[in-house]
Write a protein that holds these residues in place. Structure first.
Motif, mmCIF file in Angstrom:
data_model
loop_
_atom_site.group_PDB
_atom_site.id
_atom_site.type_symbol
_atom_site.label_atom_id
_atom_site.label_comp_id
_atom_site.label_asym_id
_atom_site.label_seq_id
_atom_site.Cartn_x
_atom_site.Cartn_y
_atom_site.Cartn_z
ATOM 1 N N HIS A 116 0.870 -1.172 0.000
ATOM 2 C CA HIS A 116 0.000 0.000 0.000
ATOM 3 C C HIS A 116 0.909 1.224 0.000
ATOM 4 O O HIS A 116 1.622 1.484 0.976
ATOM 5 N N ALA A 117 0.887 1.971 -1.099
ATOM 6 C CA ALA A 117 1.873 3.036 -1.303
ATOM 7 C C ALA A 117 1.812 4.108 -0.226
ATOM 8 O O ALA A 117 2.848 4.535 0.289
ATOM 9 N N ALA A 118 0.617 4.564 0.122
ATOM 10 C CA ALA A 118 0.501 5.675 1.067
ATOM 11 C C ALA A 118 0.969 5.306 2.466
ATOM 12 O O ALA A 118 1.425 6.168 3.226
ATOM 13 N N SER A 119 0.867 4.037 2.817
ATOM 14 C CA SER A 119 1.275 3.610 4.162
ATOM 15 C C SER A 119 2.639 2.921 4.167
ATOM 16 O O SER A 119 3.173 2.617 5.229
ATOM 17 N N ILE A 120 3.177 2.650 2.989
ATOM 18 C CA ILE A 120 4.527 2.095 2.833
ATOM 19 C C ILE A 120 4.672 0.804 3.633
ATOM 20 O O ILE A 120 5.588 0.631 4.432
ATOM 21 N N LEU A 121 3.755 -0.117 3.402
ATOM 22 C CA LEU A 121 3.784 -1.395 4.103
ATOM 23 C C LEU A 121 3.070 -2.463 3.293
ATOM 24 O O LEU A 121 2.525 -2.208 2.221
ATOM 25 N N HIS A 122 3.065 -3.670 3.862
ATOM 26 C CA HIS A 122 2.441 -4.847 3.246
ATOM 27 C C HIS A 122 1.246 -5.266 4.109
ATOM 28 O O HIS A 122 1.402 -6.042 5.056
ATOM 29 N N LEU A 392 8.902 11.567 -6.831
ATOM 30 C CA LEU A 392 7.872 11.105 -5.905
ATOM 31 C C LEU A 392 8.184 9.702 -5.402
ATOM 32 O O LEU A 392 8.969 8.964 -6.004
ATOM 33 N N ASP A 393 7.547 9.330 -4.298
ATOM 34 C CA ASP A 393 7.693 7.974 -3.775
ATOM 35 C C ASP A 393 7.183 6.963 -4.804
ATOM 36 O O ASP A 393 6.136 7.175 -5.430
ATOM 37 N N LEU A 394 7.938 5.893 -4.975
ATOM 38 C CA LEU A 394 7.702 4.816 -5.935
ATOM 39 C C LEU A 394 8.008 5.226 -7.374
ATOM 40 O O LEU A 394 8.015 4.393 -8.270
ATOM 41 N N GLU A 395 8.262 6.503 -7.616
ATOM 42 C CA GLU A 395 8.690 6.955 -8.931
ATOM 43 C C GLU A 395 10.179 6.648 -9.095
ATOM 44 O O GLU A 395 10.920 6.533 -8.119
ATOM 45 N N ALA A 396 10.618 6.531 -10.341
ATOM 46 C CA ALA A 396 12.047 6.440 -10.636
ATOM 47 C C ALA A 396 12.323 7.167 -11.946
ATOM 48 O O ALA A 396 11.502 7.148 -12.864
ATOM 49 N N ARG A 397 13.461 7.818 -11.993
ATOM 50 C CA ARG A 397 13.964 8.408 -13.225
ATOM 51 C C ARG A 397 15.318 7.773 -13.517
ATOM 52 O O ARG A 397 16.170 7.686 -12.631
ATOM 53 N N VAL A 398 15.486 7.325 -14.745
ATOM 54 C CA VAL A 398 16.690 6.572 -15.103
ATOM 55 C C VAL A 398 17.338 7.192 -16.334
ATOM 56 O O VAL A 398 16.666 7.421 -17.352
ATOM 57 N N ASP A 409 16.815 9.192 -21.313
ATOM 58 C CA ASP A 409 16.204 9.448 -20.010
ATOM 59 C C ASP A 409 14.765 8.950 -20.016
ATOM 60 O O ASP A 409 13.988 9.287 -20.929
ATOM 61 N N GLU A 410 14.396 8.168 -19.008
ATOM 62 C CA GLU A 410 13.041 7.643 -18.893
ATOM 63 C C GLU A 410 12.568 7.753 -17.443
ATOM 64 O O GLU A 410 13.383 7.752 -16.506
ATOM 65 N N GLY A 411 11.265 7.827 -17.261
ATOM 66 C CA GLY A 411 10.699 7.883 -15.913
ATOM 67 C C GLY A 411 9.370 7.165 -15.833
ATOM 68 O O GLY A 411 8.624 7.091 -16.814
ATOM 69 N N ILE A 412 9.070 6.602 -14.679
ATOM 70 C CA ILE A 412 7.766 6.000 -14.384
ATOM 71 C C ILE A 412 7.345 6.485 -13.004
ATOM 72 O O ILE A 412 8.117 6.384 -12.044
ATOM 73 N N VAL A 413 6.136 7.002 -12.911
ATOM 74 C CA VAL A 413 5.620 7.498 -11.640
ATOM 75 C C VAL A 413 4.899 6.392 -10.882
ATOM 76 O O VAL A 413 5.084 6.216 -9.671
ATOM 77 N N HIS A 414 4.061 5.616 -11.581
ATOM 78 C CA HIS A 414 3.243 4.584 -10.934
ATOM 79 C C HIS A 414 3.655 3.205 -11.451
ATOM 80 O O HIS A 414 3.358 2.854 -12.596
ATOM 81 N N PRO A 415 4.331 2.396 -10.635
ATOM 82 C CA PRO A 415 4.735 1.067 -11.087
ATOM 83 C C PRO A 415 3.536 0.145 -11.300
ATOM 84 O O PRO A 415 2.449 0.382 -10.767
ATOM 85 N N LEU A 416 3.748 -0.892 -12.084
ATOM 86 C CA LEU A 416 2.697 -1.856 -12.391
ATOM 87 C C LEU A 416 2.094 -2.431 -11.114
ATOM 88 O O LEU A 416 2.808 -2.847 -10.207
#
Length: 467
Positions: A116-122, A392-398, A409-416
């Protein structure tokens, strides 16, 4: 020095902000009064997918994970195998607290369980095993089990959302800290406890809420055990509360409660926001890769670029992460730069990027057979990870630097797996079938899937008999 009033001392404060009284009472009242009819159809369908995902991962780990045999041996030594509760693939012979312990530990052994992204837990790692064990003891129907699991998810994610990254800053694992309260809620809901009894159980659970991030130091199995400890202790504190044991008041919002003691950035107002009108657990995501969720956006990016750039040689890769994610997966610790254990690899952006480039996104658990692969370890050395406050959290820029002098350069904000980039039911079922191939034969696999889809019209025993 400013003098603190008696009321402020009573209430306590987090980051200078007074914590509102009444949070614990409101949460416990919600647990006691929640009804199946409160769950929308969308929430029920999502919950079925989460249960499918949980059982698949847990049953797979129960057969394959290297930690399974020691965990089972310890439970047997403690006579935890004297009972009538089900452990995935291990039979129906365990006490409820140890059935919950093992199923929860199995759930987290692959780090492939829901997030759960907002709570950063399982949340599923504690909510489902607690609800399932109690439902088996109580002989519950499927609707009661589903409601118990939903309440467990909701309490876990709301507390976790309020803790935010500040829990990790203090060295605590949100999954365990918030998870024990979710497990208590699931058990209490299925048992039909009163608000007062749940308050006592919460008060007692505070003294058991824990889970240290020190496991990152050597890739230990502590992390796998955190949900197991939470579920086991949830059964203990519920039993104590039912027996009349007095628990601490205001364990969530009090001066020494969870919000004040376990986080540097807690936001009390987020716990009750929309409670009863909105089920925030439905934003829980299922994982496509058995690695820390904070690596997933980068994995997708790198695998995609690799498939399109097979004729190019990479000189270096720069991965930009948020300030919250970097300390978990991006630091230049020796066991991240060159992982030695599975847990090391799961929390190493360097390793995950290397695997994604060399083997793509669909290698699954077999990626951890490559820990000693010199080609992978050499690729790890091409990776640099840095903090970008704008990410942002869970985002990555590569950023890729190729030998021919070109860059990309590529980025994804929301992972699968997130709502913005969701799993289909077909993908949920495919993951289940792949994970349980070592555990159940084909007819049993199909029977489990059918039993989960019809849980709201059948007793939970129909599902348990297959597990």
């Amino acid at each position: 020095m400013t003098q603190t009033s008696s009321s402020e001392a009573q209430n306590g404060a987090t980051n200078g902000t007074k914590i509102n009284d009444g949070i614990t009472k409101t949460l416990c009242k919600f647990v006691a009064e929640a009804k199946y009819e409160d769950l929308e159809a969308k929430g029920i369908e999502k919950l079925k997918d989460l249960i499918t995902d949980h059982i698949g991962i847990s049953a797979g780990a129960a057969v394959v994970a290297d930690s399974t045999e020691p965990f089972l041996k310890a439970v047997t030594a403690l006579h935890g195998d004297s009972g009538q509760c089900t452990v995935y693939t291990k039979g129906k012979r365990f006490s409820p607290q140890y059935a919950g312990f093992l199923n929860a530990a199995f759930s987290h052994s692959f780090d492939f369980d829901d997030t759960h992204a907002a709570s950063i837990l399982h949340p599923g790692a504690t909510a489902i095993p607690a609800a399932l064990a109690q439902a088996e003891v109580s002989g519950s129907d499927g609707k009661t089990f589903l409601l118990g699991a939903a309440v467990g998810y909701e309490i876990t994610t709301r507390i976790g959302r309020a803790l935010n990254y500040g829990g990790y800053t203090r060295g605590f694992h949100n999954t365990a800290v918030a998870g024990i309260f979710g497990a208590v809620s699931a058990i209490a809901k299925i048992k039909g406890l009163s608000t007062a009894q749940i308050e006592d159980a919460f008060g007692l659970a505070l003294s058991q809420a824990s889970g240290s991030m020190q496991f990152l130091d050597n890739g230990s199995w502590n992390k796998r055990l955190h949900p197991g400890f939470a579920v086991h202790d949830a059964f203990v504190v519920v039993a104590l509360a039912e027996a009349g044991a007095l628990g601490a008041t205001r364990p969530i919002e009090g001066r020494y409660g969870v919000l004040h003691s376990y986080s540097t950035t807690s936001t009390a107002e987020r716990i009750l926001e929309g409670l009863g009108a909105e089920w925030i657990f439905t934003a829980t995501a299922m994982k496509p890769f058995p690695a820390c969720r904070m690596t997933h956006s980068a994995i997708e990016i790198v695998a995609s670029v690799a498939s399109e750039s097979q004729d190019k040689q990479v000189d270096s890769v720069l991965v930009e992460l948020s300030p919250g994610c970097f300390p978990i997966v991006g630091t230049e610790d020796p066991n991240k730069l060159q992982p030695k254990t599975i847990v090391d690899g799961q929390f190493s952006m360097y390793y995950q990027v290397a695997i994604a480039w060399l083997y793509g996104m669909d290698i699954g658990w077999k990626m951890y057979e490559k820990l000693a692969d010199e080609a992978v370890l050499a690729w790890c050395r091409k990776v640099k990870v840095v903090i970008n406050p704008a990410v942002l959290d869970l985002e990555a820029r590569v950023k890729f630097n190729f030998s021919d002098g070109t860059t990309r350069d590529e980025g994804i904000v929301h992972p699968l797996g997130e709502d913005e980039h969701p799993f289909s039911k077909e993908r949920v079922h495919a993951k289940f079938l792949g994970m349980t191939e070592p555990s159940y034969d084909g007819p049993t696999q199909k029977g489990i899937l059918a039993a989960i889809e019809s849980l709201d019209s059948h007793p939970v025993a129909d599902l348990l008999s297959l597990l």
